[in-house]
Scaffold this motif. Structure first.
Motif, short mmCIF file in Angstrom:
data_model
loop_
_atom_site.label_atom_id
_atom_site.label_comp_id
_atom_site.label_asym_id
_atom_site.label_seq_id
_atom_site.Cartn_x
_atom_site.Cartn_y
_atom_site.Cartn_z
N SER A 27 47.76 32.02 38.86
CA SER A 27 46.41 32.61 39.15
C SER A 27 46.39 33.82 39.64
N LEU A 28 47.08 34.29 40.68
CA LEU A 28 47.24 35.59 41.17
C LEU A 28 47.41 36.73 40.24
N GLY A 80 44.40 37.17 38.03
CA GLY A 80 43.57 37.79 38.85
C GLY A 80 43.36 39.21 38.66
N SER A 81 44.76 39.72 38.70
CA SER A 81 45.07 41.06 38.42
C SER A 81 44.72 41.59 37.20
N GLY A 121 40.23 40.58 37.08
CA GLY A 121 39.62 41.09 38.27
C GLY A 121 39.53 42.90 38.42
N ASN A 150 35.07 43.08 45.61
CA ASN A 150 36.26 42.49 44.76
C ASN A 150 35.69 41.49 44.02
N SER A 151 36.09 41.63 42.86
CA SER A 151 35.54 40.52 41.60
C SER A 151 36.72 39.70 41.17
N ASP A 152 36.88 38.72 41.31
CA ASP A 152 38.13 37.77 41.11
C ASP A 152 37.63 36.39 40.33
N THR A 170 39.34 34.20 39.44
CA THR A 170 40.46 33.00 39.55
C THR A 170 40.37 32.67 41.12
N ARG A 171 39.39 33.01 42.00
CA ARG A 171 39.08 32.47 43.21
C ARG A 171 39.38 31.00 43.47
#
Length: 520
Positions: free
Chosen positions: A198-199, A202-203, A206, A445-447, A449-450
């Motif tokens: 997920s992280l 997100g990179s 996001g 911050n737009s993510d 996958t939060r």
């Protein structure tokens, strides 16, 4: 007489095969490397390295959070900062070495956890272990006799062992409980793997951006509005959420008494925003731990500073510059700040200024001008002027917080300017310090996958709790007819974690079984 000569036949040592061991083939080396990489020991080492690598990211300023703090660090440590930057210590989480550790950990966990999960699934479907031959050697053992038949004893044993997985043969019952412990262990590692995925996702999908907004100004979520922008690999300008906001008012309260004098008590920004051009205008009070959510993006308040307002008039009296200029705090106790003013619309030469802003100016014992409090009670600005070419048309990018004086000539220092004071320059131009406004530093911050990150982190906690508090244990009950015709019942118990609390449970089950078969 001379002693007789004797001769002995030397013994020969047994032949030893000194042939060199066979060398590993490339495929063998690949298998060895894969086994080493996917071992739990390697995963733990990589996890430790990942944690160690994050230490500089928490101790040193990071560009993705605040480029101003990185610039201040360069100013405070001009010799050390370039060396730290060579090793990406101001961009830890996007550095090649951190990405390498991250990727190796992901591969290691994948190769370690998936086979372990498959093995645990097979173990859950398998029967409990067969009854050992000698139950008296178990950590817990008990024996009693009864007039009930072996079949009746085993039938009662199955009713007593509620919550256990039960299997057995004609003369014994094998029961097992606590598989949730290993399940929690597997879930923990699978959730950790999902968190890494997920992280990483997100990179890619996001983005993060930093900007300064002066009190009274607005912001629209477009690329030119950012001071620093860090998009994911799959993000382009069309993916930005179309929100906008205006900073209506900023309030900062500082502690005035005691050892904490000058420290911030609270920051709050009053915003009006639209999640999209068609959305109604709403109000939001932005605080450090209360971000604004607009269009799926989170807007955070990072800090604040002061923006002195300058008006520059040319020799003919025309106003060529009139706007606030953000100054960056060199220290956050009393907010002594540095800034640069660039005035390109002057002729025949352009003007530039480096300045120092002091919110509450006073003189120390050495006669130096310092700020005694972070609140703008007695604001003063001092400027150093330059004339020449600012280099704005050279094509090279410039920082708004730095002045390139290579092609410029210094024209002197200003007097101490309070709001309303002016400084007349050689050539007839005039610089007036008209006032001061607050500004805030913010991060968008737009993510997407939060939610997966939150679910993965929550699952990690649940798996860890199961691993810590569930006790796997096994119990066997054997019933045989003795020499006197009575049924001899043997009970053996094993706690795989060595917890003494299971002994009490095993004994309670034994007593319950004994009482049931005696009452029949």
């Amino acid at each position: 007489m001379t002693p007789p000569r004797t001769s002995a036949t030397p013994r020969l040592a047994p032949a030893v095969n000194l042939a060199a061991p066979a060398r590993l083939s490339p495929l063998g080396w690949a298998r060895w490397a894969w086994r080493t990489l996917t071992s739990m020991r390697t995963a733990l080492i990589l996890l430790f390295l990942l944690a160690m690598g994050a230490i500089p990211g928490s101790m040193l300023p990071q560009r993705v959070v605040s480029t101003e703090q990185v610039q201040n660090y360069y100013g405070d440590h001009p010799d050390l900062a370039p060396w730290l930057d060579r090793f990406y210590l101001f961009d830890v989480y996007s550095s090649p070495w951190y990405a390498a550790i991250y990727l190796l950990l992901f591969v290691s966990l994948t190769g370690c956890v998936l086979p372990r999960a498959a093995a645990h699934y097979r173990a859950m479907r398998a029967r409990p272990p067969r009854t050992p031959r000698n139950l008296g050697r178990m950590p817990y053992s008990a024996t009693f006799s009864t007039r009930a038949s072996p079949e009746q004893v085993l039938a009662q044993a199955r009713t007593v062992l509620t919550g256990y997985r039960i299997d057995g043969d004609g003369e014994s019952v094998a029961a097992e409980k606590g598989y949730l412990r290993e399940s929690g262990n597997v879930v923990f590692h699978l959730a950790l793997l999902a968190l890494l995925v997920s992280l990483a996702a997100g990179s890619f999908v996001g983005y993060r951006g930093n900007m300064l907004v002066v009190e009274g100004d607005g912001f629209a979520n477009t690329l030119p509005s950012y001071d620093a922008f860090y998009p994911g690999s799959a993000v382009d300008a069309g993916d930005l959420e179309p929100f906008s906001f205006t900073l209506e008012e900023f309030q900062a309260d500082f502690i005035e008494d005691g050892n904490l004098t000058g420290q911030a008590a609270s920051f709050a920004a009053e915003l009006t925003y639209r999640a999209s051009p068609e959305s109604p205008e709403r109000d939001h009070r932005l605080e450090v731990n209360r971000p604004l959510s607009a269009g799926g993006a989170q807007i955070y308040l990072l800090g604040h500073g002061y923006a002195p307002t300058f008006r520059v008039t040319g020799p003919d009296g025309d106003v060529v510059f009139d706007q606030p200029v953000p100054f960056i705090p060199r220290e956050e106790r009393n907010f002594t700040s540095d800034g640069v003013v660039k005035v390109p619309d002057t002729a025949p030469e352009q003007l530039g200024f480096t300045g120092v802003f002091l919110p509450s100016a006073t003189e120390n014992a050495q006669g130096e001008l310092v700020s005694e409090f972070p609140e703008p009670r007695k604001p003063v600005v001092t400027l150093t002027g330059f004339t020449g070419d600012l280099g704005l048309n050279s094509g090279a990018s410039q920082s708004v917080y730095q002045l390139d004086t290579e092609d410029m000539k210094e024209i002197g220092d200003s007097p101490r300017l309070s709001p309303g004071d002016s400084w007349e320059l050689p050539g007839g131009s005039t610089v007036t310090f008209t006032g001061v406004s607050d500004y805030i530093s913010m991060q968008v911050n737009s993510d997407p996958t939060r939610v997966p990150v939150l679910l993965s982190a929550s699952t990690i906690v649940l798996g860890l709790l199961a691993t810590l508090f569930v006790r796997p244990r096994r119990l066997w009950i054997r019933a045989r007819t003795g020499e006197d015709g009575r049924t001899v019942v043997q009970v053996g118990g094993l706690d795989k974690t060595g917890n003494v609390g299971s002994t009490t449970e095993f004994h309670r089950l034994s007593l319950r079984l004994r009482d049931r078969v005696r009452t029949r």
